[in-house]
Design a protein around this motif. Sequence first.
Motif: not given
Lengths: 716, 437
Positions: A185-191, A243-245, A195-197, A199-205
């Motif tokens: 979910y967070l990654f799709v949101k990031a895509v 998002a991906y990076n 936003s970096l924020a 993307g960061l959240a999805s990294a923590f997820g």
Amino acid sequence: MSNSSTSDLLKPFKLKTKQQELLISILCLVYILAFITRLFSVLRYESMIHEFDPYFNYRTTLYLTQHGFYDFWNWFDYESWYPLGRIVGGTLYPGLMVTAALIYRLLHFLRFAVHIREVCVLTAPFFASNTTLVAYFFGKEIWDSGAGLVAAILIAVCPGYISRSVAGSYDNEGVAIFALLFTFYLFVKAVNKGSLAWGLASAFGYFYMVSAWGGYIFIINLIPLYVLVLLITGRYSMRLYVAYNCMYILGMLLAMQIRFVGFQHVQSGEHMAAMGVFFLMQVFYFLDWVKHMLSDTKLFQEFLSITVTCAVAAGGIALGVGVASGYISPWTGRFYSLLDPTYAKDHIPIIASVSEHQPTAWSSFMFDFHILLFLFPAGLYFCFKRLSDATIFIVMYGLTSMYFAGVMVRLILVATPAVCLISAIAVSATVKNLTVLLRSKNKVAQIGSTKGTSSAKASSKASLDQSQPFQKNGAMALLFGAFYLLSRYATHCTWVTSEAYSSPSIVLAARGAHGNRVIFDDYREAYFWLRQNTPPDAKVMSWWDYGYQITAMGNRTVIVDNNTWNNTHIATVGRAMSSYEDEAYEIIRSLDVDYVLVVFGGVTGYSSDDINKFLWMVRIGGGVFPVIKEPDYLVNGEYRVDKGAAPKMLNCLMYKLSYYRFGEMMTEYGKPPGYDRARGVEIGNKDIKLEHLEEAFTTSNWIVRIYKVKPPNNRW
Amino acid sequence: MGKFWVIFVASISILLPFLCNSFSPETPTDRRVLVLLDDFAVKSSHSSYFNSLKLRGFDLDFKLADDPKIALQRYGQYLYDALILFCPSVERFGGSVDVAAIINFVDSGHDLIIAADVNASDLIREVATECGVDFDEDPSAMVIDHTGYAVSETEGDHTLIASDDFIKSDVIIGSKKIEVPVLFQGIGHSLNPVNSLVLKVLSASPSAYSANPLSKLSTPASLTGSAISLVSVVQARNNARILITGSLSMFSNRFFRSGVQKSGSSTKYEKSGNEQFLTELSKWIFHERGHLKAVNVKHHKVVETDEPALYRINDELEYSVEIYEWSGTSWEPYITDDVQVQFYMMSPYILKTLSNDKKGLYSASFKVPDVYGVFQFKVEYQKLGYTSLSLSKQIPVRPYRHNEYERFIPTAYPYYGAAFSTMAGFFIFSFVHLYNK
């Protein structure tokens, strides 16, 4: 005047709050529903930990709460895998235990004096509830809030998910599905947002997912695949790049903090796809920049071909060198067996022997998904009709996980969220279309009555009007049909949960002759006996299935357990079980074994006992020690335990220990003594004498039998 | 009521020393010996042997083998510490004694002397078989030796043998060398090759064979040469000791006193070696000699004194054990240089000879190998004649904790430098990029 204007102003707002109220109350109800539908097992039996692996998780959680995090992190457990021991802290995914311990701490901080076991039992339902919320937001992100709501409801009761998240099923998957969906979910949101924020959240997820379950490998391969598909279909964008990076680099660094994962992200073959895509992204970005700088398209084409060739060649060479030098480990057997379902059967019997690693039967798809199975393709249709970055993601998630679900039974679990989301899109879109149809008819009629002017229009209206009653009825019928199906789904889910997925498997239930419930509590009886009657440092040998339970409930040292990290050690036990008694005695002595435990279902008709698992012991033992040959235990390729059984079968240790004194027992009226109810035959060797072992304990229904190893003969 | 209670306690406290005056780990020498005879005549004809036992403090209880009142144990307690079976022809023991009872007696750590003879009963043979020796199956067979016989007035049938082929162990047959051959007349036996615990103490000469002396030898003798054992001993795994011989007359006063001259030898001895041999052997059998005990097994890290619950890999540790030998009256330090300790996990990772301080304290210090797991300190000391010492103590060895590794290692300084310079570079780059417009 002013009054009316304010009310006009407030009107949409009010409508919005009303909708929101409705939405929130529905979500709350779903949240509660997801929790309470998983409590069947607690009501039927008691608040207890289920099955095998959860007992290890429970034991480690107990250790974590008692000794603190650092001792847990460095825990060297010498009660399992005797005499090798196991570095527990470095060989587990600590997410589940840490989560449960934190919940436990929080409750104690709030002055709720609960026992850690209650927390463990209810962790999975709690996270299932949270998953419904994530499903709502995910659905909202990829389609609309209606689809989100339907997804939340579907996933709350979906049997495919409930099977691993009932109360007491304290396993990694319980929290991991939440983490998996949350990361996606967070990654799709990031895509979507770029936003970096996010993307960061999805990294923590992702970090939480890595800490919780080995299935994170699915994320780290699916996301690059998704990115690759976007690149190929020309949907590359800056949002995707960010998002991906962000997700990959930070997620990788965070994941390295988990001891069990360590440097795998840069060293193992399974993670190389993500790294390759990461470099590809950089090449893409670079090319984009060059294209921006160069206005000459011809020059750019040339440059493009050179760069792409060089990049691919460099990547290929790097990978080749890495694999050849051993820096990058090749794919593990588990990974291979996912791509090639027949691989494990031929090469790794220890993976193939686990029932949840078997290929999925069609019936279990039906059982676990019910109507979602039909709604899934419909949902895919809707997704393709409205293709966006988010729908591409869910389509890819759905298709890949469906494939994996077909390969292994347990991976139905991973497919469930995707199936629920896609089905939710189907349901939501259909219902929406139908309701729009129902409503629009009135609107069109209104418009037609007031504004019908030109004849051409009028004629077309008339034709529309003619079809409308029929359409309306059809829509009504379809709507009712949809709700009927959904209600059937709810009924089915509840029935499956209550009948199939709420059994703790440590306590067995059966129907008696008069329809009454008979409870077989033999496992706990046996483990309690071990705890009370054997010396504290006694070593118990059993097949690995029962290792976790023996250490957790019996508190005794085991030779092998469910953490099947050392195939040779397991094969040694398999060899002992499939050898003649005197050969087995040598092995038993060399492992300092004091007690041998076997599970036997011949009296009760319990079919998943050691005799039925025995061929796997032979195969696993024979895989390491070629003296054990499978054909020795078969007669014309047939596995039997009656008079026609192979002589080696009739005299191996497992047979002797299972059927010792069984030949004199009447199990069923009208059948000869020694009639094995699990296999429905009269056993072939009724006169079993034990030389080096002696019966120490047999539970009341003979399900667990414990034998003591005698010391060597005194005078010989 | 209270009065009775007081009397009871008082009588127990008076009796207690006597009740306890028997075999125990602290005083391993036997005390109470049951002697089963075929005939009370043996009591007088073998009185020298019995007297030597009595003189050494043994309490002999003579019973006929078929006495219906004999019992080895009562209320789960053994009444005797040792059993002497001088009843070769008994077909059935009286009372509750049978083969299984005798075997259980041995398996619970008690000693046994069996003397069979020609025409030994099946019962005695069965007991012997359980102990790992097989008497010649021909009931009337005797050991015959036409070159190693004892010279006597009459030519005879050469069944009276003078043998001097003793086991080479000072512990079993005493440190004083037995100069004089031992007289033997009776049935021979062979050792069961499967049994690894039985030892030949006195074996027949290569020219001996076992046959019926009265009949002509029609088929080759089944037992020949030095395969024939005349006297054998067994030390069971629980250190119970068993003596088996095929000659009851060996123990008799007549053999003890008679002179002996081995054929082919000119020296004639006034007195046979039987008394010395059998007395010394009985000292071994009854644990007056060759009994070791190990106490105070300790291990700790080199600088510490407390025993840890587990070690870490690469710890330096010290292991020590005290070993004493029972001299018949007291525990003396046992001094040798061949006691070894193993640090064992499925196979010995470390095998080290313990050094001793001449006072019975054996110690060794070594480094825990770089392997984690559940190890054992193992001392497996099995020396001919001595009771076996088998000590094992389990000790887990854990790997390093996360904070026990070195924080900075010199070889990694390029990496530290790279990391920090990258950070610094990034910071400067950001600064320049953001503010240098």
